[in-house]
Design an enzyme around this catalytic site. Sequence first.
Site, short mmCIF file in Angstrom:
data_model
loop_
_atom_site.label_atom_id
_atom_site.label_comp_id
_atom_site.label_asym_id
_atom_site.label_seq_id
_atom_site.Cartn_x
_atom_site.Cartn_y
_atom_site.Cartn_z
N GLY A 112 0.73 -1.36 0.00
CA GLY A 112 0.05 -0.07 0.10
C GLY A 112 0.93 1.23 -0.05
N ARG A 169 -13.25 5.58 -13.13
CA ARG A 169 -12.61 4.97 -14.25
C ARG A 169 -13.47 4.08 -15.29
NH1 ARG A 169 -7.14 4.38 -11.58
NH2 ARG A 169 -7.46 5.67 -9.76
N ASP A 238 -8.43 0.16 -16.29
CA ASP A 238 -8.37 0.97 -14.82
C ASP A 238 -7.83 2.40 -14.59
OD1 ASP A 238 -6.72 -1.60 -15.18
OD2 ASP A 238 -5.74 -0.48 -13.35
N ASP A 248 -3.32 8.43 -13.33
CA ASP A 248 -2.29 7.23 -13.08
C ASP A 248 -0.94 7.43 -13.81
OD1 ASP A 248 -3.88 6.33 -11.06
OD2 ASP A 248 -4.63 4.88 -12.08
#
Length: 480
Positions: A112, A169, A238, A248
Amino acid sequence: CSLGEAFYCRVSPEPLPDPYLISMNPVTAGMLGLDTQVFASQLPDWISGNRVPPGADPVAMLYAGHQFGHFVPQLGDGRAILLGEVKDTEGRLWELQLKGAGVTPYSRSGDGRAVLRSTIREYLCSEAMHGLGIPTTRALCITGSDEEVYREQIETAAVLVRMAPSHVRFGSFEVFYHRNQHDALQELADYMLTRHFPHLADQAQPYLAMFSEVVLRTASLISQWQLVGFAHGVMNTDNMSLLGLTLDYGPYGFLDSYDPDFVCNHSDHEGRYAFSRQPVIGHWNLTCLAQAMLPLFSGDPDAAVEMAQARLDTYEPAFVQAYADGMRAKLGLKEKHRKDHALVTDLLQKMQVSQVDYTRFFRALADFRMQDAGRSCVAADEFVDRDAFHAWGRIYAARLTQENSQDEARARAMRWVNPKYILRNSLAQQAIEKAENKDFSEIDRLLQLLSRPFDEQPENEEYAALPPDWAEKISVSCSS
């Protein structure tokens, strides 16, 4: 209008040990009306997980996606946590998201965390893209820590605060379609219509109208990427924004020498996301979104497919027109002529053969003079084969003469659309290496430089130079 709990999981950011502020973007901070001094003093605690900002309700969003062409039924925010929405000084809503703030239910055995290297790259590039006028998520700040994180080597942790009107998305729709959860699919579509496409609410078929607009926004976005020489690197569904934002920033790269086969991601072994393939992949991804939205278009599956296909068919002509218009602007052409495509294609082929630097060439071309067909133009210096450029220059000069072009006026117009400064990998790498030694000055310097990419900035001339030879060895991957 808000979404129910089927769309996310509530999570808490994980504390980042001994956090410290690396950089804060004064532009986006100003947009949010933040007192930078007060905010900077509280910021490390807020985004390190030590303290959740007042009014925040942290969640990780659920989505699926096609990754390198293969469907993955559940992805979601594996290292991103959405804090909530804030209003800027003009009344617009922005989602604030922490990237690298710890494990979520969607982390898929990951830690994470984000590393300093990738966080700097996203922070700088999202703002560089905004400076270029390209739709994108924005960046607010970076907080760092000496906590060790392992990727391909041991690195240090960092958290990015990024901003967007929405982080929804293509994959946000795919997950519910493939689960056959059509009620959730409609709830998500209604949310997006209400919050982000309200002008379509009165259409006879608002879901179809929304999809049609997404098609056109995506075509426009990718044409802008192509025009500035930007390669995304991971155009999975995504990573595609429903609002047509650049989303992203993992592996990415701006072209140095012109190479249509440029692959910026060393994890992309087959070159799926090569620079020249981005327009085709954009259409492929929209096809996946169309499939996910079919139940919203019609109860008759055949009719739904026909409706979706009609909208998908608008993508290619929209992209071709946007790219052609953009290329004419880059060349300083005011009128549309049938031979313009051949003029551009011939130029790009010659640039590829001579390995001409894409950004430097188009910037220098502003100094082209019709009288000598560009023989005195410094753009010719970019070519190994100067005769090849001069041959093209004669055709270009004739084309300019045909529309009564004026050298000075054309030069001014061309400098407005051909940037002098881009975020080359070499520039980002220099900022990263300094930051790894606790010198964050280069991050702030690049942030300011790239906010005005079309200005001359004579004090920063070295940032427009050709990249050093060692830049060819820079490798970026999905961990970048």
